[in-house]
Write an enzyme that holds these catalytic residues in place. Structure first.
Site, PDB file in Angstrom:
ATOM      1  N   GLU A  94      32.497  41.925  40.628  1.00 54.86           N
ATOM      2  CA  GLU A  94      33.512  42.890  40.217  1.00 54.86           C
ATOM      3  C   GLU A  94      33.448  43.137  38.706  1.00 54.86           C
ATOM      4  O   GLU A  94      34.282  43.848  38.148  1.00 54.86           O
ATOM      5  CB  GLU A  94      34.916  42.414  40.597  1.00 54.86           C
ATOM      6  N   CYS A 128      37.226  39.423  44.294  1.00 54.21           N
ATOM      7  CA  CYS A 128      36.484  38.169  44.478  1.00 54.21           C
ATOM      8  C   CYS A 128      35.786  38.066  45.830  1.00 54.21           C
ATOM      9  O   CYS A 128      35.130  37.060  46.108  1.00 54.21           O
ATOM     10  CB  CYS A 128      37.434  36.984  44.299  1.00 54.21           C
ATOM     11  N   HIS A 260      38.568  30.043  48.134  1.00 56.17           N
ATOM     12  CA  HIS A 260      38.463  30.747  46.857  1.00 56.17           C
ATOM     13  C   HIS A 260      39.502  30.143  45.928  1.00 56.17           C
ATOM     14  O   HIS A 260      40.648  29.944  46.307  1.00 56.17           O
ATOM     15  CB  HIS A 260      38.730  32.242  47.039  1.00 56.17           C
TER      16      HIS A 260
END
Length: 503
Positions: A94, A128, A260
């Site tokens: 990103e 993400c 994550h």
């Protein structure tokens, strides 16, 4: 590492998964305890409240292209893979520095000497989650009629920076490269992905002139936990149907649970939430041992507990031993480097592998949860092979990550004042052209790619610092001499271009 042969694969390629991994993180970091003092916040806000210890960061010498160049070339060199052996290259990030030109196209300069331009794949972007989608694209290619018998290479990389203030401590940077193919030591489970997609503005980057995101912190946490609930529900049902899961408790299915990790404390709360999910689904909860003291929570509704501190505290306490055993070992990079965005989950996998011996990892299942704001999330799983023989490919993966903590300890600590100056420099020079970076190249690891010039047309030039001390980034595999490693070079699968002609 033998590649596939025509006789081995009839229909589905077998045991598709990760054959090799490489990790890159910046050579400089700031200590979170010192950053607390510099920022004038209460003692323990970053270290205890968020569970963070150190945070890696990049000067103006590094960008997303250089991070990915470094991690790809290191993986290829360490495993002695010819660039002609790669048939697909996927990048998840990103950290955009161009609205049109992909990072993947920059990486193709590494392929030029091999003459291999026949490489499918492109960049994937969604906060993400991009690295996970890149991984799925690569896996799906191998398990399709499009596969030509070569390896797939997946790269996840990001530089996470925030404006000065309360969120800056949750930054980080790094890149992960994963080599995928059949007959792998880390095999992905088929047919058990649980995915949740939804439209929401919890974290996004609408200002193309800035590296900084727009964040609704409370909403982002709620979205993360809601997505976790939904993915866990779907994964559990599919695991039950596939015979992986027996009984109501999915926490018992795997030997490790990875998440994550925006910051480590959220991961601990997430593991506790999985116990809450199991508890509410269990028709006959064990109130004498496993769920002792949790009787009062039997009738609660999941959607009402996102910010219920009483529920959170109770299940964090009840799941502590499970967290210590199944999740905490995966938080080394997150704790020491910070949030790497797309590589975060896979930094957790690398951390887990580095914390285990070959025998401890063999035959074990790992469940992974990937989240990207906006939002996209998936829960999926993989299982390590049982092979612990001297020629085991799992042994190679474990060996390549065995000195991860040592590599982290070799970094250079920078005081918060200099860190703050570096962040101001990045802010002032972001997307500036022409521009010549001024960061110190000497502090970079040997073998690191870095920016040398950005011309008036925004064209970037890169150079690689000589890899004169490869011990920093290329550790010697345990129980193998350098000569033995070279003898056990990965055998090319490119010799078989028609290994699979249908899925």
């Amino acid at each position: 590492m033998p590649g596939p042969t025509a006789t081995e694969n009839k229909g589905w390629p077998q045991d598709v998964g990760i054959i090799a991994m490489e990790v890159y993180f910046p050579s400089e970091y700031v200590d979170q305890t010192e950053l607390e003092k510099f920022d004038g916040v209460s003692e323990g806000k970053y270290t205890i409240g968020l569970g963070q210890s150190k945070m890696g960061f990049c000067s103006d010498r590094e960008d997303i292209n250089s991070l990915c160049l470094t991690v790809v070339q290191t993986l290829m060199e360490r495993n002695q893979i010819a660039y002609s052996e790669i048939g697909r290259l996927e990048v998840g990030t990103e950290t955009l520095i161009d609205k049109s030109k992909s990072v993947k196209t920059v990486l193709m300069q590494l392929f030029e000497d091999s003459g291999n331009s026949n490489v499918e794949g492109i960049d994937t972007t969604n906060a993400c989650y991009g690295g996970t989608n890149a991984l799925f694209n690569a896996l799906n290619w191998i398990e399709s009629s499009s596969w030509d018998g070569r390896y797939a290479l997946v790269v996840a990389g990001d530089i996470a920076v925030y404006a000065s203030g309360s969120a800056r401590c949750t930054g980080g940077a790094g890149a992960i490269a994963m080599l995928l193919g059949p007959n792998a030591p880390l095999v992905f489970d088929r047919g058990v992905r649980g995915t949740h997609m939804q439209h929401v503005y919890d974290f996004y980057k609408p200002d193309m002139a800035s590296e900084y995101p727009t964040v609704d912190g409370k909403l982002s946490i709620q979205c993360y936990l809601h997505a976790l609930d939904k993915c866990y529900e779907v994964y559990s049902a599919k695991a039950q149907a596939r015979g992986i899961k027996v009984g109501p408790n999915t926490l018992d299915v795997a030997d490790a649970f990875l998440f994550h990790s925006p910051y480590c404390k959220l991961v601990q709360k997430s593991l506790a939430r999985l116990m809450l999910n199991d508890f509410l689904r269990d028709p006959s909860p064990d109130f004498k041992e496993k769920y002792a003291g949790l009787e009062d929570f039997r009738e609660i509704k999941l959607e009402s507990t996102y910010f219920d501190k009483q529920v959170e505290s109770a299940f964090v306490k009840a799941s502590k031993s499970t967290f210590e055993k199944k999740t905490k070992p995966s938080l080394l990079i997150s704790n020491q480097v910070g949030n790497m965005y797309t590589p975060s989950l896979y930094g957790g996998l690398a951390s887990l592998i580095s914390s285990r011996t070959l025998e401890e990892l063999a035959g074990k299942r790992v469940i992974l949860f990937s989240y990207g704001s906006g939002l996209a999330a998936t829960m999926f799983s993989l299982k390590a092979t049982d092979d612990v023989s001297p020629s085991s490919q799992l042994r190679r993966v474990v060996a390549s990550l065995s000195n991860l903590k040592q590599r982290l300890d070799l970094r250079t600590k920078v005081d918060p004042e200099k860190f703050d100056e570096t962040m101001k420099l990045r802010q002032e020079t972001h997307h500036l052209a022409p521009y010549n970076p001024i960061g110190n190249v000497e502090v970079l690891y040997p073998g690191t790619w870095h920016v040398t010039e950005i011309d008036g047309m925004h064209r970037r030039k890169y150079d690689r610092k000589p890899a004169d001390d490869e011990s920093l980034i290329v550790p010697t595999p345990v129980q193998n001499s350098v000569s033995e490693v070279k003898k056990s070079k990965i055998e090319t699968p490119a010799q078989n271009k028609t290994a699979v002609n249908s899925s």
